[in-house]
Structures are given as C-alpha cells and as structure tokens.
Scaffold this active site. Sequence first.
Site, PDB file in Angstrom:
ATOM      1  N   GLY A 162       0.750  -1.210  -0.174  1.00  8.16           N
ATOM      2  CA  GLY A 162       0.030  -0.037  -0.039  1.00  8.16           C
ATOM      3  C   GLY A 162       0.825   1.347   0.078  1.00  8.16           C
ATOM      4  N   ARG A 197       8.627 -26.048   4.673  1.00  2.00           N
ATOM      5  CA  ARG A 197       7.908 -25.555   5.849  1.00  2.00           C
ATOM      6  C   ARG A 197       6.576 -26.373   6.021  1.00  2.00           C
ATOM      7  NH1 ARG A 197       7.680 -19.055   4.994  1.00  2.00           N
ATOM      8  NH2 ARG A 197      10.013 -18.867   5.532  1.00  2.00           N
ATOM      9  N   LEU A 227       7.842 -10.042   0.774  1.00  2.00           N
ATOM     10  CA  LEU A 227       8.144  -8.577   0.538  1.00  2.00           C
ATOM     11  C   LEU A 227       8.505  -8.205  -0.902  1.00  2.00           C
ATOM     12  CD1 LEU A 227      11.000  -8.487   3.489  1.00  2.00           C
ATOM     13  CD2 LEU A 227       8.386  -8.086   3.368  1.00  2.00           C
TER      14      LEU A 227
END
Lengths: 644, 224, 261
Positions: A45, A337, A448
């Site tokens: 954002g 994971r 990210l």
Amino acid sequence: MILDSKIPEGPLAEKWDKHKFNVKLVNPANKRKYDVIVVGTGLAGASAAATLGELGYNVKAFCFQDSPRRAHSIAAQGGINAAKNYQNDGDSVFRLFYDTIKGGDYRAREANVYRLAQVSVNIIDQCVAQGVPFAREYGGLLANRSFGGAQVSRTFYARGQTGQQLLLGAYSALNRQIAYGKVKMYPRTEMLDLVMVDGKARGIVVRNLVTGKIESHSAHAVVLATGGYGNVFFLSTNAMGSNATAAWRAHKKGALFANPCFTQIHPTCIPVSGDYQSKLTLMSESLRNDGRVWVPKTVEIAQRLRKGEIRVQDIKEEDRDYYLERKYPAFGNLVPRDVASRNAKLMCDEGRGVGASGLAVFLDFADAIKREGQPAIAAKYGNLFDMYAKITDENPYENPMRIYPAVHYTMGGLWVDYNLMTNIPGLYATGECNFSDHGANRLGASALMQGLADGYFVIPYTIGDYLAQNPTTKVTTDHPAFKEAEQAVIAKNNQLLSINGTRTVDDFHKALGLLMWDYCGMARNAEGLKFAKQEIRKLRDEFWRDVKVVGVNEELNITLEKANRVADFLELGELMVDDALNRNESCGGHFREEYQTPENEALRDDENYAYVAAWEFTGVGNDAILHKEDLKFENVKLTQRSYK
Amino acid sequence: MNWFTKTFSSTIGRKIIMSITGLFLCSFLVVHLVGNLTLFRQDGGEAFNIYSHFMANNPIIRTMEFVLVAGFLFHIYDAIVLTRRNKAARPVGYANSHPEQNSTWSSRNMGLLGTIILVFLLVHLWNFFVPARFGGLEGVPNAEYLNLYSEVVLAFKNPIYVGLYVISMIALAYHLIHGFQSAFQSLGLTHKKYTPFIQKFGYAFSVLICLGFAAIPLYFFFFV
Amino acid sequence: MAGSNPNAKPMDLTLKVWRQKNRETAGAMVTYPVKGISPDMSFLEMLDVLNEDLLRSGQDPIAFDHDCREGICGMCSLYINGRPHGPERGTTTCQLHMRHFNDGDTITIEPWRAAAFPVHKDLVVDRSAFDRIQQAGGYVSINTGGVPDANAIPIGKSIADKAFDAATCIGCGACVAACKNASAMLFVSAKVSQLAMLPQGKVEAKTRVENMVAQMDIEGFGACSNTGACAAECPVGISLENIAIMNREYLSAKATSEHVA
C-alpha cells in the site's frame, strides 16, 4: 461469470514489456484529475500510494494503525529475493520464476510470477536509492544469503529486520508525497465498506477509530493493500490488528475471493504457553540448519516429561525420535515448511508432544554446540536465542528449544487479473491481499518482493490503463450509493452494540480460531471440514445473538473494532472450509488427509485441480458460487515434490 | 525573523548558545581561580591586592568584563527560555516516575544547580565586586591599590558565608560535571576516540576547579 | 494450563491505570485488582485478561495501543512503574513478561506524557507529530524508477552498519516519554543521522535537518538536556551519538545553506 485473467499474448519473457507498451497512458495534465484510494500502508500500500502520488494522481491513503509505519510488513525478518545474480551463482529471472512456481506447488499463474521475478531487480535498486541500509560486504557492495532452501544466494537482507527497513523506505516515499500534498493520509481509519457506482468501484466508507465518525471517500479507483487473513485462526504470527474486513466487505460487494484455503503454517514458532496467549512469535527457519527436531520415542516417556517427573536430559539417546531425519533421510530437518509443520502436528497428535500442553516438539542444538562450540552457535543465532529466552524464560543453550507450527501467511486472497484488478472494475488488490503470485505455498523472502513489486512497479502502470479509459468525472459522497453504504455500516455497528449478550468478542474469536486450526489447519479431511462448516455457522449465529460489545460508536471503541473484524472472520472462515472441501487434492499448504502418497506426502491432482478457485458471495449462510480459472503451464513441467 | 535569529531561537540553536557560553564561563573559572590562588600566599594579601587592582583597571580585562556579563546573561536567559519550553512540553506529569533509573541527578537538575549558582553569584558580587568597583574598600598604606584582601578575610570568618560558598561550589561541581561534556554533545563534537577523554577531563576539571574555589573560604575560616 | 515453567505460581496484582474518556475529558488513576496472572504472560496479555473481565461485567475495557506484539512495530507504549516500556531494558511493553513482577505488586500504568502526544483515550496517545516530522524531510527525494543499479553506490560496511543502527528506530516515542523535557531529539536524530551518513541522503542533508528540526520545534517537544534518559530507555538501543550528529548537521547546515529566510 467468465474469469478473464487478461494475460498478454506472446512469449513469457516478453509479456510484461509488451503489456507496458500496450496499456493506455493518462496524459500528465490529466493525472491530477483522477483520485485513487489506497487502503493499507504496508509494503504494497505505501509503495503504491507513494508512486501514484509521484505520477500525479490525487491519492488518499488509509490505515487502521496510528501511523503508516506500523503495518505488519514491518515484522518480516528474513529478507527479500531478487534475481540480481550479484553472487554469480547462476541465478536469473527465469530461475527465480521457476523456483517460485514450483515452491507454490504449481497453483500460481506463470505470467504473474514471471513478471514478479522480472521486477524484483528494480525493487532492490529502488530501495537502495531510498537509503534502505541493506547488509553489505567489506567492499561496499550488497551482501546476499541463501534462504528457504534456495540453491542460489539471491536474498537481500537487513539483519533480521528486512521488513522493517523496506517498510520505512516505502513510508519515507509516502511521507514525501504527503508533504507535497499529493497523498492525503488517514491513519486510525478503518475501511468498512466498498462503494460501487454503475458497477465500478468508486469509493469507500470508513470509520474514524478515534471519534467513531462514519465517513465516505470517493475516487476513480480503489486499491486494497490490506494484507492477509491469518487472524481467522485467532493465534497467528500476524499483528493483533491484522484483519480481513476491507477485503471481505469488498468480496460481499462482488469481488471474488480466490483460493481462501491456501494458508501457510510456519514450523518454527514459539509454542502456545497458556490460554491467555494472544499471538504467536515466529523464529527464522534458519534455525533448522543446525537444530535437530525430535520428540520422545514413546507416549509414556512424553507423559512423564510433561508432568515434570523426568527432565529432558534424562531421556536417553535411544529414547529420542528424530522423526524428520528418520522419515526424510535426504533432507532431514531441512524439509519444506509444510512438511515440517505437518509432521510436528502428527507427533503431538500421537501424544508424543512435549511442554506442559503437549503441543510442542524439541529443536535441539546440543549436537551443534558440541560440534561447533557455543560461541559459534551464538554468532549465528544469538538474537533468536535471546528472543526465545525472553519469551519462555528458558536458556536454549542448555535446554532444547520447544517449537510448534503457527499460521503465518495466507496465499489466498481477492481474485485479480494480470493488472491486479479484481472482477470489480476499478477495484485493485495488491500484496498479500490478492491471491496471485504464491500459489499454494509461499517461499521464504518472497512476500516482501511481491508487496513492493505490486506497489512500485505494477499498479502504477495498470491503474493508468483503467483510468485512461474512464472519464475524469467525479462522484460526490452525496451519491445515494454512498449514503446507502454508510447507512448499512451504521446499522451493522448499531446491531453489534445493541446485542449486549454474555460472550466477549475474543471468546468467539478464540472458538473460531480453534475450529479453524483443528479442522482447516495443517491437515484437513472432508469429514472434519463438513463438521467445521456446521460449527462455524452455529458459532456465527451465536455471535449475532450473544456477543457483548460495550460503549457507543462515537468514541474510541476497541471492542466494536474487534467485533466488526471477528464478524467478518466468522464468514470468511466458512468460505475457507468450503474451498478446502472443494479442493480434493493436497498441494502446498493445503493438505487433505485423503489425498496423500503412501509415504504421507501431498498428492496433487493436476488433472482436475490445476485451477484457481474463485468464489462469489451469495449471501451470509448461502453457499458461495465457485468460478474456475484454469492454470496453464507452458514454461514449466509439473512434478511431484519428494524429500526422501 | 532572519535565518540567524531563527537558528538561535530554535531548541538546538539555544542549546548551542548554552554550550558556547557555558564553555566560555568555564574558561573564566580557570582565570578566576588562578588569580585567586594568590590568596594562599603568605604575604598579608599583597599579591592578591595587586592582582585585583590589575583586574579592576586593565582595559582589556575591563572590556572582557562586558563579554563575561554577556556570557552570563545569554546563558541564564536561554536557560530560562528553555526551561519554560521544557516545562510546557509536558503539561501533565507522571503519577509515578523513576528517572533515577535512566539518568543522573545532576543532568536532570541543571536548572536547580544553576539557580543556586546564580544566588551565590549575586552574593559573591555583593561581597567583593561591588565594594571593589564602587568604593567601600580601604586603601593599603603606601600602595596604589585598595585592600580587597581584608574584605576576603572578613567575609570568610563568617560561617554563613563559608557555608554558602562551599555549598555553592558543590552545586557548581555538579553543574559542570554534566555541563562540560554536555556542551560538547550539544555542539556535535563527539568522536569515538576523543569523547571518552572529554568526559573524563570534564569530570576532573569540574571537581578540581570547584575544590580549588571551595578551599579558599575554608582556608580563611580555619587557618587565617 | 501452565506454560514453560510448571512451577510458576499465578500472581495477584493491583493495577493503577490512567483512565481518560477522550482528549477533552480529564482523566484519573483507577485501581483494578487482577488475579491469577501467569508469570509467562506478556504484560499486554495481562491487560487482555483484565479487559475481558471488565467487558464481562459491562465496563469499558482499557484502551491501549498495540499491534505486532513482537517488539518491532513500535505501536505499544505504556509508562509502567515510572518507566517507559517498564523495568526491563531494551524491551518493548509487548515483550515484557509478567515474570519480572512479584505476587502482590502494585503496578502503575500511565500513557506517554507530552504536550505533543495528547491522550486519545486511556493509555492511547496521538503520536502523529512523529509522522509530521518525518514528512518534513525524513526521505530521499527520488521517484520510483530511474534509479541507478543498487551496486552502483558502494557504501563502506562500517558506515552501512552505523546507518543501520540509527535506522532501527521503531518510532514508539519512549524517548519522549522518558525525557524530562519530553524532547524528541533521539527520534529525529536517528533519521537525520541515518540519511546524513549515507551517500544517497547526503545530497539534501542540509534542507532535511533544517526542516525536520523546525517541525520538531513546531510540534512542541522540549529541548535536549543531554540527560541520556532517552537512549537508556530506548527499546532498540538508538545511540545518543545520533543527537550529536544532528546537532553538528544542524549547525553546519544553518551556517552554510542558502536558506536566508
């Protein structure tokens, strides 16, 4: 409804460049005539709001926190991937693309992921120019590390605070536009509805969290960068305020929600310590490079340990089950994971878990300390060991750590096309809020990258394409559509405030979280999911009958804020269950117990489920309608993952 | 306001003035103490009286006196302005506060210490400067200078003065212990290599200067 | 359910909490007993427990700021027993655990106190002054795109590390809360010195420090007395050296910049 992903024609590597040329441009003098709303000021954002402001659009940005700098992107530790190939170790845009598609277990769009890999290199340039202090070598150039099992060193990092530094970079760019007057910032303001006029997104209704005032804002386009919905589970590594309300209310206005069941469970988190627990803390998965995961061999030993009759040091080597090493000799403790998480759950389900609650497994550094010495281990993991000690009051150099998986990231989100526009014209979703780039499982250091790619380098092009095709005519917030939405928001708030029941919002949230965790968590099955669906509906009914919200709307009212968010989680939870039930395969973070290989590995069904499941809202309590977007793989070969 | 007044009326600007005037006043203390050490000579005050005569009549010293007064005035004025601003920055205080766990007492009480020093300064000027400059001193037989020394002897036989002087010098020491190194920080003069030295030097300077001054009334009270 | 330490006994505590309805209304300390607090709880989880109790009995829960609960977002505040973020050094309130308190303790909890941080409600304060200071110059004036390759700007490791140390500021405001003058110098200097050290930020270092300091003064923060309380209480260890760097930058900017107004 036909889902048009609007993927440009042509070879994979040329799609984005071609598309950038083909999109319509807004005349520089006209840009100031367009207003854009950006909701959420995390990486996706803040970067979008700043860049759109720089281009000349009038931007209004909203966040529920007291400052845009608080968004939960700030908590990302590990790093950000970019195909710079600075290390000369064979990285390339195609390799990053390939790793990401494969890591996502082939449930993401090729074109989107390739574009992500392409612009990844620009992100690093941009951040460095902003003054983001990435780690550097003695020669003054940028350092890289390999992360999340990648075979190349492509991860840029800023100690264990990469998310913080990247967010502060985006925040600084945003601040500059705020100072110029191109972005108007509304902190402590929460979006509670999307407003559509003539079928297009034209604004939002918000609540000022300090005064309670319900206000409308109009624009020519709305960008939702509101993050993920991991807090459906109550306990997650998300921030306390992270919520799905903006995205969910857009969904209720017609935006499709894609792959909601794709949630990522991170294996190395600090276990729950009591029923007062409010959130879970993640520790970097790099710990598994040296730590050995184990549980007691028998239920009986585990029980005695839990009761405190024996100490962990009393358990003999032959009574320890290093189950990852046993089951996956090739990868051992470094399995992905999802595999590590699922196996920890299996052990605890068998009754061999450790810690007072029995919901933990050991991560043991004794061998590593014996081998390398404590100083060497402290140099590598000192900050993580300190964090563990601070929270648990235990010394991980002397006792093995206790870890347990926790909800960390949601790959699902609002359905968007190649332009990151939802099926509602003028409504965009970026970052974790959309579904597009990570498929069924996100790789480390990719979140990210995606947030900043969307905000800095994708939206600024694609939103122009839409705006250029729409008139500059403004709608005012006096338009009936705004008034209607405001009234609906006010009515909902009043309803919540008037129930005056007996159970607190957190009570309901915890109950929902437990249901989701037990039946729609690390492992799911049809029976459990069906049960959960019924239970969620019951819980939702009870919520609207018996929730206790005190105070009034016209004040800083933390209970009302939470009640709105939990009300939405109670609806979203059901959709996640529906989606998990629909997807009769196992892939990435979605593991259906019925669909596994004889070795208990995820069994994908590419024949029938290589599609994006995009759900259309049809009313609370009604089943959502499924729309399928078939995924085409022209540049990668679909393979089954094996870690034996 | 032009850039100059703007600069020196900003919080940092005022701190810079505090630092510069503070360090200047430190230099004054050195000169003053060196001169006063003549009091310890066993010559019936001759050296001291010659020194004070020189100080009262030398044109350079007289000019510097104005600079000194300006230094004091700026130091005091900015201290008042900053203190008022600092108080206004926290109109509602804490019900429970433990600043002793994060900072030294002297660093938090520079205003109080400064006020004690100001009171002392006024008394001190009244005791010695006013009579020396505006008459009221006896002459010294066969000499061109006046006998300030006898005023000193007289004053320091008074236990109240001695007490005031000693307490004031303790206050000054604490004021300087914080103020000396703080001045360098305010001026941005920090460096890994030199700052530890400045801090140690500042501490030693503060203690030694104030010991030197405090020794004078004590010496006269007990030994003369 | 006991936590990591099965022998840890639950504690009973007395809380004295600042309650204030809104910015316009006067507030007061209100006493609340809390019982059965596990030493493994975080401080904010202890407040959660109290808030659930308050809520069940129909009372308004205590408003406090918090978000990540991992010590990085800087949203949590609280002046606990006379110190910002409580008794543990280098720790934000959300990472403070109840094991640092004893059964029977009385704990006072107050909001950050500063004219520039007015109280919104209870323990929630308005820290938007910090944002406005950053907006005055806490950035490098570049647009997205058109920047040089990341490795075109080599930066010595020691400078990069030092800039990083300054950049870790979480903007929580503990420095202001700790300072007897409610000064924001540590916060402002962290950004000024981070960017002044890096070649990217040097270009506009003069205007940056001039504008950020001017905004800091406009917001009504106090001046720096160099007590060092800010750095002592900073949960992420921002160094006082940054303040010296800012003073230096400010003085040289004022002396040499071409802004005559």
